[in-house]
Design an enzyme around this catalytic site. Sequence first.
Site, short mmCIF file in Angstrom:
data_model
loop_
_atom_site.label_atom_id
_atom_site.label_comp_id
_atom_site.label_asym_id
_atom_site.label_seq_id
_atom_site.Cartn_x
_atom_site.Cartn_y
_atom_site.Cartn_z
N THR A 152 -7.73 3.79 -7.32
CA THR A 152 -9.13 2.93 -8.51
C THR A 152 -10.11 3.87 -8.74
OG1 THR A 152 -10.79 1.62 -8.51
CG2 THR A 152 -10.76 2.47 -6.74
N SER A 194 -18.46 -0.75 -3.62
CA SER A 194 -18.05 -2.71 -2.89
C SER A 194 -17.29 -1.93 -1.60
CB SER A 194 -17.46 -3.35 -3.49
OG SER A 194 -16.02 -2.28 -3.89
N TYR A 196 -14.55 -3.14 -0.12
CA TYR A 196 -13.00 -2.87 -1.20
C TYR A 196 -12.90 -1.74 -1.93
CZ TYR A 196 -9.60 -2.14 -5.95
OH TYR A 196 -8.64 -1.08 -6.08
N HIS A 197 -14.42 -0.73 -2.64
CA HIS A 197 -13.85 0.18 -3.05
C HIS A 197 -13.77 1.63 -2.14
CE1 HIS A 197 -14.93 -1.72 -7.30
NE2 HIS A 197 -13.89 -1.00 -7.39
N LYS A 200 -10.64 2.13 -0.96
CA LYS A 200 -9.87 3.41 -1.79
C LYS A 200 -10.26 4.91 -1.40
CE LYS A 200 -7.19 0.35 -3.29
NZ LYS A 200 -5.49 0.37 -3.69
N ARG A 337 -23.88 -7.96 -8.66
CA ARG A 337 -23.41 -6.83 -7.66
C ARG A 337 -24.88 -6.16 -7.74
NH1 ARG A 337 -17.61 -5.44 -10.15
NH2 ARG A 337 -17.30 -7.85 -9.97
P1 NAD Z 1 -3.10 -8.28 -6.27
O1 NAD Z 1 -3.79 -8.64 -5.60
O2 NAD Z 1 -2.49 -8.83 -7.58
O3 NAD Z 1 -1.60 -7.64 -5.66
C1 NAD Z 1 -1.71 -7.53 -4.69
C2 NAD Z 1 -0.23 -7.50 -3.65
O4 NAD Z 1 -0.09 -7.16 -2.46
C3 NAD Z 1 -0.41 -9.12 -3.73
O5 NAD Z 1 0.89 -9.45 -3.53
C4 NAD Z 1 -0.26 -9.76 -2.18
O6 NAD Z 1 0.23 -10.22 -0.97
C5 NAD Z 1 -0.25 -7.71 -1.45
N1 NAD Z 1 -0.39 -7.30 -0.27
C6 NAD Z 1 -1.89 -7.21 0.46
N2 NAD Z 1 -2.59 -6.91 1.85
C7 NAD Z 1 -0.36 -7.22 1.61
C8 NAD Z 1 0.06 -6.80 2.80
N3 NAD Z 1 -1.42 -6.09 4.40
N4 NAD Z 1 1.20 -6.57 3.10
C9 NAD Z 1 1.84 -6.88 2.30
N5 NAD Z 1 1.52 -7.01 1.13
C10 NAD Z 1 0.06 -6.82 1.04
O7 NAD Z 1 -3.35 -6.70 -6.91
P2 NAD Z 1 -2.68 -5.76 -8.56
O8 NAD Z 1 -3.87 -6.63 -9.08
O9 NAD Z 1 -1.76 -6.35 -8.48
O10 NAD Z 1 -3.58 -4.33 -7.43
C11 NAD Z 1 -2.72 -3.87 -6.68
C12 NAD Z 1 -3.31 -2.61 -6.12
O11 NAD Z 1 -4.14 -1.47 -7.31
C13 NAD Z 1 -3.94 -2.93 -5.73
O12 NAD Z 1 -4.22 -1.17 -4.60
C14 NAD Z 1 -5.76 -2.04 -6.26
O13 NAD Z 1 -6.94 -1.62 -5.07
C15 NAD Z 1 -5.27 -1.71 -7.31
N6 NAD Z 1 -5.71 -0.93 -8.93
C16 NAD Z 1 -5.69 -2.97 -9.47
C17 NAD Z 1 -6.10 -2.51 -10.08
C18 NAD Z 1 -6.88 -4.27 -10.92
O14 NAD Z 1 -7.24 -4.17 -12.31
N7 NAD Z 1 -5.65 -5.11 -10.99
C19 NAD Z 1 -7.22 -1.91 -10.93
C20 NAD Z 1 -6.54 -0.60 -10.42
C21 NAD Z 1 -6.42 -0.40 -9.08
N1 USQ Z 2 -18.73 -8.27 -14.63
C1 USQ Z 2 -19.50 -9.04 -15.61
N2 USQ Z 2 -18.88 -10.50 -15.53
C2 USQ Z 2 -17.93 -11.09 -15.83
C3 USQ Z 2 -17.02 -10.05 -14.33
C4 USQ Z 2 -17.96 -8.63 -14.04
O1 USQ Z 2 -19.96 -8.04 -16.29
O2 USQ Z 2 -17.98 -12.41 -15.21
C5 USQ Z 2 -19.18 -6.39 -14.78
C6 USQ Z 2 -19.15 -6.49 -13.29
O3 USQ Z 2 -20.29 -6.82 -12.80
C7 USQ Z 2 -18.61 -4.91 -13.05
C8 USQ Z 2 -18.01 -4.28 -14.41
O4 USQ Z 2 -17.61 -6.11 -15.40
O5 USQ Z 2 -20.30 -4.21 -13.61
C9 USQ Z 2 -15.79 -4.39 -13.25
O6 USQ Z 2 -15.60 -5.70 -12.72
P1 USQ Z 2 -14.40 -6.31 -12.72
O7 USQ Z 2 -14.12 -7.55 -11.66
O8 USQ Z 2 -13.53 -6.59 -13.94
O9 USQ Z 2 -13.95 -5.21 -12.23
P2 USQ Z 2 -14.06 -4.45 -10.44
O10 USQ Z 2 -14.67 -5.21 -9.55
O11 USQ Z 2 -14.65 -2.61 -11.00
O12 USQ Z 2 -12.27 -4.44 -9.72
C10 USQ Z 2 -11.09 -4.10 -11.19
C11 USQ Z 2 -9.72 -4.38 -9.75
C12 USQ Z 2 -9.96 -3.28 -8.70
C13 USQ Z 2 -10.14 -2.25 -9.51
C14 USQ Z 2 -10.73 -1.81 -10.36
C15 USQ Z 2 -10.62 -0.52 -11.32
O13 USQ Z 2 -10.41 -5.86 -9.28
O14 USQ Z 2 -8.70 -3.86 -7.84
O15 USQ Z 2 -9.69 -0.85 -8.33
O16 USQ Z 2 -10.97 -2.23 -11.47
S1 USQ Z 2 -12.26 0.85 -11.61
O17 USQ Z 2 -13.50 -0.62 -11.48
O18 USQ Z 2 -12.18 1.57 -12.69
O19 USQ Z 2 -12.26 0.65 -10.42
#
Ligand code: NAD
Ligand code: USQ
Length: 407
Positions: A152, A194, A196-197, A200, A337
């Site tokens: 991320t 966070s 989560y972050h 990563k 946040r």
């Molecule tokens: P998602 O939650 O929709 O998909 C993740 C999938 O992984 C789910 O289907 C879940 O069931 C599976 N999973 C989780 N833990 C597992 C485990 N222990 N074993 C097997 N399967 C498991 O999330 P997404 O949005 O598709 O994100 C996928 C990846 O991309 C994540 O690692 C996330 O951090 C990264 N990412 C997502 C975004 C975004 O905006 N969605 C942005 C940047 C990075």
């Molecule tokens: N935000 C608002 N209003 C909302 C929801 C969110 O203002 O209703 C703000 C948040 O405070 C934050 C920004 O929008 O400042 C982004 O929030 P987000 O929920 O869209 O994204 P984030 O929490 O950063 O996480 C998402 C994905 C995560 C991925 C990340 C990429 O869920 O898996 O890793 O985006 S990044 O942000 O570039 O790290």
Amino acid sequence: MHKKITPKKIIVIGGDGFCGWPTALHLSNLGHRVTIVDNLSRRWIDTQLGANSLTPIATVEDRLTAWTEATGKVIHFECIDAAREFDRLAALLASIRPDTVIHFGEQRAAPYSMKTVTEKRYTVDNNISATHNLLAAVTALGLDPHIVHLGTMGVYGYDDAGLEIPEGYLSVYVPGDDKRIVQRDILYPTNPGSVYHLTKSMDQLLFQFYAKNDLLRITDLHQGIVWGTQTDETRLDERLINRFDYDGDYGTVLNRFLMQAVVGHPLTVHGSGGQTRAFIHIQDTVKCIALAVANPPRPEGRVAILNQMTECHTVRDLAMLIAKLSDARVAFVSNPRNEAAENDLRVSNRTFLDLGLNPITLEAGLLEETRDIAAKYAHRCIPEMIPCVSTWTDRQQPGVVDMGDVA
Ligand code: NAD
Ligand code: USQ
């Protein structure tokens, strides 16, 4: 028609999720032999939260049947928990001997990871164990797949450092013992916002070690916030539709605003909305991963880190843009946040542009997304799931709309 490729055996961990599902379809469409590994935890978390995908997502079985009916191609599925079922994961790797493993299988919502101590511990245990199990299994089995991981942009933090964020490594120049300037390339210092972050950021060290020690070939894709829903493949049949999260934990900001606009909810901008973030459309996510799969790094001890994003915007500007297109009102709500109120962000995405990525712009994609997804499925929205109630510390307040906040 896709141009001819050499078919690879590819395992997609997390292939039932938002990014993983369209990626599995795209790679299968290109001619690769794809096996999805997923423990379906994301579907289970929806049930736990009382949330749903705005789009109606089919069962895994129906999804896979629909794919074969639409294309004649077969995707295999294995329900394995990559974090807790090491032996089953290793047995699958040993039997398939994949050319590539794409790892999406982590808990990915920052607000969910900050809910309570239970979700914090789950996110760390799940994400770190899944990543380490994969690396340890591949090494123990003596396999050499190219591992592509979804990281991320948030590992870099969002402070305005006055420089363009490079692709993973920062060249530093420090005075050595004899006052000579020593140059080193270090991992760009992490600054997670966070739990989560944080996972990563920790993944990065696991990759650094296994690339150096065992010469694993690893590509870590530092991805921005993904928006949009459909890709060329998920449009082929309604049962293939991708998920669209809009709830306060899993809904990402742009998709939330699109959904809020069509259901008549004010757009919930956290704080002043000056947070700048990097974005990418789901169709480009899928293309970037295919490009990464086709271009593995050499086993030279260094992780290839690529920034997977296409545009930067402030949350406030996004809200204003959608408000203009839809007549929605904007609400500046309390920020749940613990994050900087305002930041600049400049990011290098040179590698993917050089490899031929031609990004979908916000301008080009917003209308279709609003018409074909948000408006079409608005009736499925559960209004109680909209507020962001997960707070980073006791000092923050939930992001709930008070009519006095509305502009
Ligand atoms: P998602 O939650 O929709 O998909 C993740 C999938 O992984 C789910 O289907 C879940 O069931 C599976 N999973 C989780 N833990 C597992 C485990 N222990 N074993 C097997 N399967 C498991 O999330 P997404 O949005 O598709 O994100 C996928 C990846 O991309 C994540 O690692 C996330 O951090 C990264 N990412 C997502 C975004 C975004 O905006 N969605 C942005 C940047 C990075
Ligand atoms: N935000 C608002 N209003 C909302 C929801 C969110 O203002 O209703 C703000 C948040 O405070 C934050 C920004 O929008 O400042 C982004 O929030 P987000 O929920 O869209 O994204 P984030 O929490 O950063 O996480 C998402 C994905 C995560 C991925 C990340 C990429 O869920 O898996 O890793 O985006 S990044 O942000 O570039 O790290």
